[in-house]
Write a protein that holds these residues in place. Structure first.
Motif, PDB file in Angstrom:
ATOM      1  N   TRP A   1      -1.782   9.143   4.092  1.00 14.06           N
ATOM      2  CA  TRP A   1      -1.452   9.195   2.670  1.00 14.06           C
ATOM      3  C   TRP A   1      -1.196  10.636   2.223  1.00 14.06           C
ATOM      4  N   GLY A   2      -1.976  11.569   2.746  1.00 16.13           N
ATOM      5  CA  GLY A   2      -1.794  12.961   2.370  1.00 16.13           C
ATOM      6  C   GLY A   2      -0.434  13.503   2.773  1.00 16.13           C
ATOM      7  N   MET A   3       0.025  13.164   3.970  1.00 17.01           N
ATOM      8  CA  MET A   3       1.328  13.649   4.440  1.00 17.01           C
ATOM      9  C   MET A   3       2.469  13.051   3.639  1.00 17.01           C
ATOM     10  N   PHE A   4       2.363  11.773   3.302  1.00 17.28           N
ATOM     11  CA  PHE A   4       3.407  11.125   2.507  1.00 17.28           C
ATOM     12  C   PHE A   4       3.526  11.780   1.136  1.00 17.28           C
ATOM     13  N   VAL A   5       2.410  11.965   0.475  1.00 17.20           N
ATOM     14  CA  VAL A   5       2.420  12.578  -0.856  1.00 17.20           C
ATOM     15  C   VAL A   5       2.930  14.021  -0.785  1.00 17.20           C
ATOM     16  N   ALA A   6       2.523  14.759   0.240  1.00 17.84           N
ATOM     17  CA  ALA A   6       2.938  16.157   0.381  1.00 17.84           C
ATOM     18  C   ALA A   6       4.451  16.277   0.549  1.00 17.84           C
ATOM     19  N   LEU A   7       5.052  15.418   1.372  1.00 19.56           N
ATOM     20  CA  LEU A   7       6.499  15.490   1.584  1.00 19.56           C
ATOM     21  C   LEU A   7       7.247  15.070   0.323  1.00 19.56           C
ATOM     22  N   ALA A   8       6.728  14.085  -0.394  1.00 19.74           N
ATOM     23  CA  ALA A   8       7.353  13.665  -1.652  1.00 19.74           C
ATOM     24  C   ALA A   8       7.328  14.807  -2.668  1.00 19.74           C
ATOM     25  N   LEU A   9       6.200  15.501  -2.766  1.00 18.86           N
ATOM     26  CA  LEU A   9       6.098  16.628  -3.694  1.00 18.86           C
ATOM     27  C   LEU A   9       7.040  17.764  -3.290  1.00 18.86           C
ATOM     28  N   HIS A  10       7.170  17.983  -1.979  1.00 14.38           N
ATOM     29  CA  HIS A  10       8.081  19.031  -1.513  1.00 14.38           C
ATOM     30  C   HIS A  10       9.517  18.728  -1.941  1.00 14.38           C
ATOM     31  N   ILE A  11       9.925  17.492  -1.802  1.00 17.51           N
ATOM     32  CA  ILE A  11      11.283  17.101  -2.198  1.00 17.51           C
ATOM     33  C   ILE A  11      11.480  17.298  -3.697  1.00 17.51           C
TER      34      ILE A  11
ATOM     35  N   ALA B   1     -10.257   8.379   8.878  1.00 17.54           N
ATOM     36  CA  ALA B   1      -9.675   9.721   8.814  1.00 17.54           C
ATOM     37  C   ALA B   1      -8.156   9.662   8.941  1.00 17.54           C
ATOM     38  N   SER B   2      -7.665   8.776   9.794  1.00 20.14           N
ATOM     39  CA  SER B   2      -6.216   8.648   9.988  1.00 20.14           C
ATOM     40  C   SER B   2      -5.527   8.140   8.726  1.00 20.14           C
ATOM     41  N   VAL B   3      -6.117   7.166   8.069  1.00 25.34           N
ATOM     42  CA  VAL B   3      -5.528   6.618   6.837  1.00 25.34           C
ATOM     43  C   VAL B   3      -5.438   7.696   5.753  1.00 25.34           C
ATOM     44  N   ILE B   4      -6.506   8.462   5.588  1.00 22.02           N
ATOM     45  CA  ILE B   4      -6.501   9.533   4.581  1.00 22.02           C
ATOM     46  C   ILE B   4      -5.402  10.551   4.893  1.00 22.02           C
ATOM     47  N   ALA B   5      -5.273  10.923   6.167  1.00 19.47           N
ATOM     48  CA  ALA B   5      -4.256  11.900   6.569  1.00 19.47           C
ATOM     49  C   ALA B   5      -2.846  11.360   6.338  1.00 19.47           C
TER      50      ALA B   5
ATOM     51  N   LEU C   1      -4.608  -0.371   9.108  1.00 25.14           N
ATOM     52  CA  LEU C   1      -3.458  -1.046   8.502  1.00 25.14           C
ATOM     53  C   LEU C   1      -3.185  -0.523   7.087  1.00 25.14           C
ATOM     54  N   TRP C   2      -4.206   0.025   6.412  1.00 25.98           N
ATOM     55  CA  TRP C   2      -4.016   0.546   5.057  1.00 25.98           C
ATOM     56  C   TRP C   2      -3.219   1.845   5.049  1.00 25.98           C
ATOM     57  N   GLY C   3      -2.944   2.381   6.206  1.00 26.75           N
ATOM     58  CA  GLY C   3      -2.084   3.554   6.285  1.00 26.75           C
ATOM     59  C   GLY C   3      -0.644   3.219   6.621  1.00 26.75           C
ATOM     60  N   MET C   4      -0.308   1.927   6.672  1.00 27.39           N
ATOM     61  CA  MET C   4       1.028   1.548   7.101  1.00 27.39           C
ATOM     62  C   MET C   4       2.104   1.969   6.107  1.00 27.39           C
ATOM     63  N   PHE C   5       1.879   1.730   4.805  1.00 22.69           N
ATOM     64  CA  PHE C   5       2.927   2.105   3.843  1.00 22.69           C
ATOM     65  C   PHE C   5       3.207   3.602   3.854  1.00 22.69           C
TER      66      PHE C   5
END
Length: 458
Positions: free
Chosen positions: A207-217, A201-205, A140-144
């Protein structure tokens, strides 16, 4: 319905469509690979873990699908604004989409934390609920980040910049799979965490994808000019209401559709652990296949929305027609392969030579055949629904979903399974009939809307 006589325009549409559809479909397949490898790893941990993990996975899928669907209104709205050349509108929709992501994620996380009680009331075995609850309490901590990523993905896709989504999701998925293996089985000095390790592992991934796409933008030469992350403190009720009006029905639709399959899984669980494990194998296989038409539907929403912004009815027809043909053709090819090699597909998850797996394999084989046939219609249905989303027609499909899936579909599945004694096969036949009815109603709705727009423009 679709004018396919203008070949140069059709070729151009196919090219532009594939530029968006291929990255999005690839990204969806990559994301589903996590669930696939999770299922394989769960199977190696034992049938009880596979049953509990499958139950937790479908619950998270329902919740995630509902939550991300609620912010997907950003896709057709931004696509329309992009087609009309309205840069300010694009900025406002994207920013308010992030607001909506936060407003959706928080209550969803609270609900997920109490699903164990609901599973007990639904008649699931206590041991299964205990294992599944552990997974859900972590995931659930990966929901946001999941909902936030969906918002940003909808934004860049609507602006015809879908390729970075594929790169980020493929990378995040690879990290997730490796992390699942390390934490799930306790490799390289890490403790063996089982299902809990897969969730961490899923939660860490995520958060990583969200941050990566934000940085790309933030750094992309064209995307950074939209200044999406500026003035995030400003709440614009009118724009937010637009997102809610278009997006919430998508979320409800998606949640009800996924919830339908979750109810089927609960009913399957009452038939025994072997039946639930067989169901999970077939469902996970279908989920991977279905990711391609799902990605195609996202691209359809974008292309139809962009033509809507230009007020071009012929362009809308071409985009819808290309999508439906490509999606249906793909599903026919893949479904044929599954029908030809069903045992090999099941062998991916279970050792076919192990006597302990005989019962699960015998149950899974007929289910896989039924599911493969139904997926052709499901690919058709998803492409049509993507066209309806592009036209911002989301309320009527939501109501159709309530009637078809939760009224007609569950009734047919229940009767076939229990009173008529068909068991798991009855449940999957009921699902298949439901998909067929929904596909027929959606294509009727799309034809109606396109005819109305033609008459309006004539």
């Amino acid at each position: 319905m679709f004018n396919l006589t203008m070949r140069p325009l059709i070729k151009t549409e196919i090219r532009e469509f594939l530029k968006i559809a291929v990255p999005l479909a690839s990204a969806q397949v990559a994301q589903s690979a996590t669930g696939f490898f999770d299922t394989v790893m769960m199977g190696r941990m034992g049938a009880d873990v596979l049953a509990a993990g499958g139950l937790a996975a479908i619950i998270f899928l329902v919740v995630m699908t509902t939550a991300t669907g609620m912010v997907m209104g950003a896709s057709p709205l931004i696509a329309e604004a992009f087609g009309a050349g309205q840069k300010t509108q694009i900025q406002q929709i994207a920013r308010q989409g992030l607001w909506l992501a936060g407003l959706v994620a928080i209550p969803v996380m609270i609900v997920m934390g109490h699903f164990d009680r609901w599973m007990i009331h639904a008649g699931q075995p206590e041991a299964t609920v205990r294992l599944a609850g552990t997974y859900l309490d972590i995931i659930l901590w990966g929901m946001f980040p999941v909902v936030g990523f969906a918002t940003l993905r909808a934004t860049v896709s609507a602006l015809s910049h879908a390729r970075p989504v594929m790169t980020i999701m493929v990378t995040g998925t690879a990290f997730n799979i490796v992390g699942n293996y390390i934490l799930g089985f306790g490799k390289f000095g890490f403790p063996q965490m089982g299902l809990a390790g897969l969730a961490v592992a899923s939660v860490i991934a995520q958060w990583g994808m969200f941050v990566a796409l934000a940085l790309h933008i933030l750094v992309h030469p064209k995307l950074k000019d939209y200044h999406i992350f500026q003035e995030l403190h400003r709440l614009r009720p009118r724009v937010l209401w637009q997102l809610v009006w278009v997006g919430v029905p998508i979320g409800i639709f998606s949640g009800l559709e996924a919830g339908f399959f979750m109810v089927i899984m609960f009913w399957m669980g009452t038939l025994g652990t072997e039946a639930l494990a067989a169901h999970q194998i077939v469902l996970q296989t279908i989920v991977i296949i279905f990711m391609v038409p799902l990605g195609i539907s996202y691209a359809t929403t974008v292309r139809v929305g962009q033509w809507l912004g230009r007020r071009d009815v012929a362009g809308i027809q071409r985009a819808a027609g290309v999508s439906i043909i490509i999606s249906t053709a793909f599903m026919m090819i893949v479904s044929t392969a599954v029908l030809l090699f069903p045992r090999q597909v099941i062998g991916i998850y279970l050792d076919l030579q192990d006597p302990d797996n005989t019962a699960v394999i015998a149950l899974a084989l007929p289910l896989l055949v039924i599911a493969a046939i139904a997926q052709i219609l499901d690919g058709f249905q998803k492409a049509v629904y993507g066209s309806l989303q592009g036209l911002q027609d989301t309320q009527v499909p939501m109501m159709v979903n309530v009637f078809v899936y939760w009224g007609f579909g569950l009734s047919v599945a229940y009767v076939l399974c229990f009173p008529l004694g068909m068991g798991g096969r009855g449940l999957w036949i009921g699902q298949s009939v439901t998909i067929a009815v929904a596909a027929g109603l959606f294509i009727w709705r799309l034809r109606h809307l396109l005819l109305r727009r033609q008459l309006r423009c004539s």
